[in-house]
Design a protein around this motif. Sequence first.
Motif, PDB file in Angstrom:
ATOM      1  N   UNK A  99      -3.520 -11.637   8.072  1.00 21.71           N
ATOM      2  CA  UNK A  99      -3.834 -10.567   8.153  1.00 21.71           C
ATOM      3  C   UNK A  99      -2.695  -9.782   9.938  1.00 21.71           C
ATOM      4  N   UNK A 100      -1.958 -11.051  10.230  1.00 21.47           N
ATOM      5  CA  UNK A 100      -1.372  -9.959  11.546  1.00 21.47           C
ATOM      6  C   UNK A 100      -0.466  -9.039  10.781  1.00 21.47           C
ATOM      7  N   UNK A 101       0.179  -9.382   9.030  1.00 22.92           N
ATOM      8  CA  UNK A 101       0.822  -8.353   8.811  1.00 22.92           C
ATOM      9  C   UNK A 101       0.682  -7.990   7.724  1.00 22.92           C
ATOM     10  N   UNK A 102      -0.537  -8.037   7.834  1.00 26.55           N
ATOM     11  CA  UNK A 102      -1.368  -6.785   6.325  1.00 26.55           C
ATOM     12  C   UNK A 102      -0.776  -5.357   6.708  1.00 26.55           C
ATOM     13  N   UNK A 103      -1.716  -4.501   7.755  1.00 29.95           N
ATOM     14  CA  UNK A 103      -1.143  -3.368   7.656  1.00 29.95           C
ATOM     15  C   UNK A 103       0.161  -2.727   7.313  1.00 29.95           C
ATOM     16  N   UNK A 104       0.984  -3.817   7.772  1.00 29.17           N
ATOM     17  CA  UNK A 104       2.200  -3.604   7.596  1.00 29.17           C
ATOM     18  C   UNK A 104       3.223  -3.472   6.603  1.00 29.17           C
ATOM     19  N   UNK A 105       2.577  -4.331   5.613  1.00 32.85           N
ATOM     20  CA  UNK A 105       2.240  -4.430   4.361  1.00 32.85           C
ATOM     21  C   UNK A 105       1.922  -3.413   3.546  1.00 32.85           C
ATOM     22  N   UNK A 106       0.757  -3.250   4.090  1.00 38.75           N
ATOM     23  CA  UNK A 106       0.077  -2.185   3.280  1.00 38.75           C
ATOM     24  C   UNK A 106       1.030  -0.606   3.637  1.00 38.75           C
ATOM     25  N   UNK A 107       1.118  -0.721   4.555  1.00 42.91           N
ATOM     26  CA  UNK A 107       2.242   1.091   4.544  1.00 42.91           C
ATOM     27  C   UNK A 107       3.200   0.524   3.844  1.00 42.91           C
ATOM     28  N   UNK A 108       3.510  -0.144   4.243  1.00 37.94           N
ATOM     29  CA  UNK A 108       4.870  -0.347   3.158  1.00 37.94           C
ATOM     30  C   UNK A 108       4.506   0.099   1.561  1.00 37.94           C
ATOM     31  N   UNK A 109       3.352  -0.113   0.772  1.00 35.26           N
ATOM     32  CA  UNK A 109       3.288  -0.405  -0.057  1.00 35.26           C
ATOM     33  C   UNK A 109       3.216   1.103  -0.786  1.00 35.26           C
ATOM     34  N   UNK A 110       2.664   1.687   0.533  1.00 31.32           N
ATOM     35  CA  UNK A 110       1.917   3.162  -0.030  1.00 31.32           C
ATOM     36  C   UNK A 110       3.217   4.073   0.402  1.00 31.32           C
ATOM     37  N   UNK A 111       3.855   3.902   1.108  1.00 33.07           N
ATOM     38  CA  UNK A 111       4.976   4.476   1.198  1.00 33.07           C
ATOM     39  C   UNK A 111       6.122   4.403  -0.174  1.00 33.07           C
ATOM     40  N   UNK A 112       6.275   3.322  -0.148  1.00 36.96           N
ATOM     41  CA  UNK A 112       7.107   2.603  -1.512  1.00 36.96           C
ATOM     42  C   UNK A 112       7.312   4.060  -2.750  1.00 36.96           C
ATOM     43  N   UNK A 113       5.184   3.100  -2.756  1.00 39.53           N
ATOM     44  CA  UNK A 113       4.372   3.604  -4.622  1.00 39.53           C
ATOM     45  C   UNK A 113       5.195   2.639  -5.120  1.00 39.53           C
ATOM     46  N   UNK A 114       5.773   1.654  -5.320  1.00 41.19           N
ATOM     47  CA  UNK A 114       6.728   0.480  -6.121  1.00 41.19           C
ATOM     48  C   UNK A 114       5.502   0.039  -6.773  1.00 41.19           C
ATOM     49  N   UNK A 115       5.293   0.289  -8.176  1.00 41.83           N
ATOM     50  CA  UNK A 115       4.485  -0.026  -9.143  1.00 41.83           C
ATOM     51  C   UNK A 115       3.247   0.794  -9.320  1.00 41.83           C
ATOM     52  N   UNK A 116       2.954   1.935  -8.530  1.00 39.61           N
ATOM     53  CA  UNK A 116       1.699   2.472  -8.600  1.00 39.61           C
ATOM     54  C   UNK A 116       0.988   3.388  -9.575  1.00 39.61           C
ATOM     55  N   UNK A 117       1.411   3.783 -10.570  1.00 39.96           N
ATOM     56  CA  UNK A 117       1.290   3.658 -11.437  1.00 39.96           C
ATOM     57  C   UNK A 117       1.563   3.004 -13.187  1.00 39.96           C
ATOM     58  N   UNK A 118       1.809   1.670 -12.839  1.00 36.40           N
ATOM     59  CA  UNK A 118       2.164   0.630 -13.452  1.00 36.40           C
ATOM     60  C   UNK A 118       1.028   0.517 -14.406  1.00 36.40           C
ATOM     61  N   UNK A 119       0.607   0.555 -15.650  1.00 34.99           N
ATOM     62  CA  UNK A 119       0.155  -0.048 -16.605  1.00 34.99           C
ATOM     63  C   UNK A 119      -1.038  -0.738 -16.440  1.00 34.99           C
TER      64      UNK A 119
END
Length: 213
Positions: A170-190
């Motif tokens: 949980x202490x790293x969750x906000x940062x992990x979510x932020x990295x994912x949102x900004x990089x958008x890796x696999x965002x459109x993966x079917x």
Amino acid sequence: MAELATLEEPKVREVNEKHGDDHGVNLGKLRAVAKRLKTQQELSRELWETGDTAAKLLALLVCRPKAFERDELDAMLRGARTPKVHDWLVNYVVKKSPHAEDLRVAWFADPDPVVASAGWALTSERVVKDPAGLDLEGLLDIIEAEMKDAPERLQWAMNHCLAQIGIEYPEFRARALDIGERLEVLKDYPTPPNCTSPFAPTWINEMVRRRKS
């Protein structure tokens, strides 16, 4: 080898080749052969040496993971160029080996991205099961800097690690979510219906939701 040849199915090969795998054996049938053969370490080595993908997969099902030497596993990994063989070798054999941590460290920063992806897969395993001594913040730094432009297999492994950190800590969750949102890796993966997207923010939020429910 003759028996494996009889299990070849053109339609299975066609599907597998779309994912980079060069075999046409139904994996359920392959597992049935392995169940009949049981554990046979020397046969496993002989099957591996054929170089045939279906034979290598069978080899990984009938081997004794702890019987392989460290350098033997390193050579096997470097010769495992198809995704399914690579995946089974890491998950079914290396993770059960006493050499897993040594290989994780050696592979993690390897210049070959396919080899490095194995190091990241083993790191994800430790993130979940044995995080003591891991620099989770440092891992997030590397992911943030390198995942966006990483080759496909390495990118997938880094993304998995990112999701696991976000899910487990949980202490790293906000940062992990932020990295994912900004990089958008696999965002459109079917993603098939009723399956969770590999896009890290979606994956993290869904797994956290399940644990709370």
